[in-house]
Design an enzyme around this catalytic site. Structure first.
Site, mmCIF file in Angstrom:
data_model
loop_
_atom_site.group_PDB
_atom_site.id
_atom_site.type_symbol
_atom_site.label_atom_id
_atom_site.label_comp_id
_atom_site.label_asym_id
_atom_site.label_seq_id
_atom_site.Cartn_x
_atom_site.Cartn_y
_atom_site.Cartn_z
ATOM 1 N N ASP A 456 -40.397 2.796 0.001
ATOM 2 C CA ASP A 456 -40.768 1.369 -0.366
ATOM 3 C C ASP A 456 -42.359 1.419 -0.382
ATOM 4 O O ASP A 456 -43.069 1.351 0.506
ATOM 5 C CB ASP A 456 -40.329 0.209 0.547
ATOM 6 N N TYR A 550 -49.147 -7.864 -15.232
ATOM 7 C CA TYR A 550 -49.091 -6.499 -15.449
ATOM 8 C C TYR A 550 -50.387 -5.748 -15.820
ATOM 9 O O TYR A 550 -50.976 -4.811 -15.416
ATOM 10 C CB TYR A 550 -48.036 -6.119 -16.312
#
Ligand code: ZN
Length: 653
Positions: A456, A550
């Site tokens: 992760d 984003y």
């Protein structure tokens, strides 16, 4: 040691002599205690009909450089038996002449060059001949009174052959000794400092005799060589220390090298022994290992001192001969803190050196318990290391791929652009570490030059472990591909929860900062200079409504990369960005999403996919190939650059 002979399997496969030869050769190859990496060969004498319909006696012998474990019919070379056998009557034959005659005696010009032991196989009168470097036998013949032990164990069932150089000299020696000493009871030969031959009138007999003889050697060792139990702990090798060693090894070798940490408690215990300097320096188990391990391991970390000693060894034994020195870098390193490390031009080479050395350690310890480890002399070892035919094996490699010996780390490696980057880098010879949240990455590519690690990237501890994994598996990081990222559902700013914003920033931006920081010391040590490629986005120069988080994360990443280019140029590290757009062959773009988007623009799916200036579709592979090239010599003098790969976008242009 157990026989692996299986009647059903054998019956099915053993339709003719060559099939049976393939079958029992594979049985031998399956057991690493018998055969390691090309360290054995087999043959069968058979009759073949030539094009005129005349019968001809053929020696099918293992081809040079092949491996018994996976051998098939094409791995054997058909030699005319009579002239091959007659070569042993000559008083002298150079390696070059021997190889030329082998080529002349082949009945199939497309067959591989036969094993250098082909003449030995030819002169033994038995139909089936098997040769291995079995651990247990080699241990016994590498002791000071090895010859007496061999006589004590096998009596006249085995003919004893003193050490001579493999190839023609060995064939000459056997041609002289064997007829004199063989009896009705003889089932094979024991070669001092080298290995064992068995033979028989059927494939099974010759194979079972090998198993029987090696089992006797094992039983003898169990009685006479009590080896202390393996102690030690799993290595916690410091990643940076490993990367520093790799840099020194690469400098000395004159090319990037892979260095792998062995992670073997027995090897670590061996490395910490008080007498390791004495017992590890005498030589390898069989002379052919020298090609993989060099004459002896480096003890500690002084790679330059090792190289100096290697040069002295070369100068001593090469005196007057027209030989070119091989690179003087160590292949096996024993460090009291780091344990066993191995080096190689490729991850496979480093893994082979590790496997050979792991098997050598108990052999040395057993021999020490029987009076001492006494392998061949340095002079004999040198003759094998600088043997024409061994040199030829190395030369046959051709030009290596551009990233051979280098290490790349890719994030988001399990799918899409990341996965394509893994393929592009592997194809260029790099060893690759792939990090991904998806645990499938661990089993994605079962090959020695790839390591998949579940990670992760938003967890700093896991990132540190990922970097450490790269150092332990391959010795560092030369190339870093920052690819992992998320693209959240479209959402206007007026509705955007801070939580979404932070989540996008943490994956697309913060994680990359942490990884850049953790990887920096490794990139700085990269033998050819570190390289980073950021997989950016068209949204950097041309953001889209509904994609604020984003677009902002990618723009911030772009700025971070530019600053890193400024800060790290002095360390020889290049950082460049790629801005892809509309890459549809990723998990993000399902058939349904594609169809609905195309419909929204009033286009067919095909028109939508090529909705750019060049009217071309951009694939993951296109992006990955550009990323790989950016790490290569073409971009050697480029840093801080941003290159679109989007088929041309009118808002960007
Ligand atoms: Zn051999």
């Amino acid at each position: 040691m157990q026989s692996l002979w299986n009647e059903a399997e054998a019956g099915e496969l053993a339709a003719d002599d060559l099939s049976a030869r393939v079958y029992t050769s594979r049985l031998l190859g399956r057991d690493k205690a018998l055969v390691l990496y090309g360290g054995g060969n087999t043959s069968v004498k058979s009759v073949q009909t030539d094009v005129f319909g005349d019968p001809e006696e053929i020696l099918w012998v293992k081809g040079s450089g092949g491996d018994l474990a996976g051998i098939d019919r094409r791995g054997f070379s058909p030699l005319r038996l009579a002239p091959t056998r007659r070569l042993a009557q000559l008083t002298d034959l150079t390696d070059e002449q021997m190889v030329r005659h082998f080529r002349m005696y082949l009945t199939d010009p497309a067959a591989p060059l036969p094993s250098v032991e082909a003449i030995v196989h030819a002169i033994l009168p038995h139909k089936w001949v098997d040769h291995t470097h079995a651990d247990a036998v080699v241990t016994i013949v590498n002791t000071p009174d090895g010859a007496e032990r061999v006589r004590g164990i096998w009596g006249d069932r085995m003919v004893l052959i003193p050490y001579v150089m493999p190839g023609f000299k060995l064939a000459r020696s056997i041609a002289e000794i064997y007829p004199r000493e063989a009896t009705d009871r003889t089932i094979g030969l024991i070669l001092l400092n080298h290995g064992i031959f068995t033979f028989g009138s059927t494939a099974r007999e010759s194979y079972e005799r090998m198993i029987e003889a090696v089992s006797e050697a094992e039983a003898y060792l169990a009685r006479h060589a009590r080896v202390p139990p393996k102690t030690g702990r799993a290595s916690g090798a410091a990643p940076l220390a490993v990367a520093q060693i790799r840099r020194a090894v690469s400098d000395v070798a004159g090319r990037p090298m892979i260095v792998s940490v062995g992670d073997d408690p027995a090897a670590e215990a061996f490395a910490r022994r008080g007498d390791v300097t004495s017992i590890s320096q005498r030589g390898p188990a069989t002379p052919d290992h020298v090609i993989r391990t060099k004459p002896a391991p480096l003890i500690g970390r002084d790679v330059h001192a090792f190289a100096g000693a290697y040069r002295a060894y070369f100068n001593e034994f090469a005196a007057g001969k027209p030989l070119t020195m091989l690179d003087p870098a160590p292949r096996v390193i024993l460090d009291p803190e780091l344990g066993l490390l191995t080096a190689g031009k490729t991850a496979t080479d480093a893994a082979i050196a590790a496997e050979i050395y792991r098997r050598t350690i108990p052999m040395i310890l057993s021999a020490e318990a029987m009076g001492g480890w006494r392998p061949v002399s340095r002079a004999d070892l040198f003759d094998v290391e600088y043997w024409d035919l061994e040199q030829a094996k190395l030369r046959r490699g051709g030009t290596p791929p551009v990233f051979t010996g280098e290490v790349a780390l890719v994030t988001g490696a399990a799918s899409g652009i990341g996965r394509a980057c893994v393929d592009s880098l592997l194809a260029r010879g790099a060893a690759v570490v792939g990090l991904d949240l998806n645990e499938s990455v661990a089993s994605m590519l079962p090959r020695k030059d790839f390591l998949g690690v579940r990670c992760d990237v938003t967890d700093e501890g896991q990132l540190r472990d990922g970097v450490a994994s790269a150092a332990r598996a391959f010795g560092g990081i030369d190339m870093l591909i920052l690819n992992a990222g998320i693209f959240p559902k479209s959402c206007m700013i007026k509705d955007l929860p801070l939580e979404t914003w932070r989540r996008v920033m943490s994956v697309n931006l913060d994680a990359n900062l942490a990884l850049l920081r953790e990887a920096h010391p490794m990139l700085k040590l990269a033998p050819r200079g570190g390289r980073v490629v950021v997989i950016g986005s068209k949204n950097v120069p041309a953001p889209g409504a509904g994609a604020s988080a984003y677009s902002a994360s990618k723009a911030a990443m772009n700025q971070l990369a530019r600053v890193a280019a400024l800060e790290w140029g002095g360390d020889g590290i290049r950082i460049n960005s790629i801005h892809p757009n509309m890459v549809f062959d990723t998990g993000l773009w399902t058939k349904e999403v594609l169809e609905s988007r195309a419909k929204a623009y009033g286009l067919t799916v095909e028109q939508y996919k090529t909705n750019n200036v060049l009217k071309t579709e951009v694939t993951s592979r296109d992006v990955a190939e550009l990323a790989a090239e950016m790490c290569g010599p073409l971009f050697a003098k480029t840093t801080g650059a941003q290159v679109p790969v989007d088929g041309g976008n009118d808002r960007v242009i």
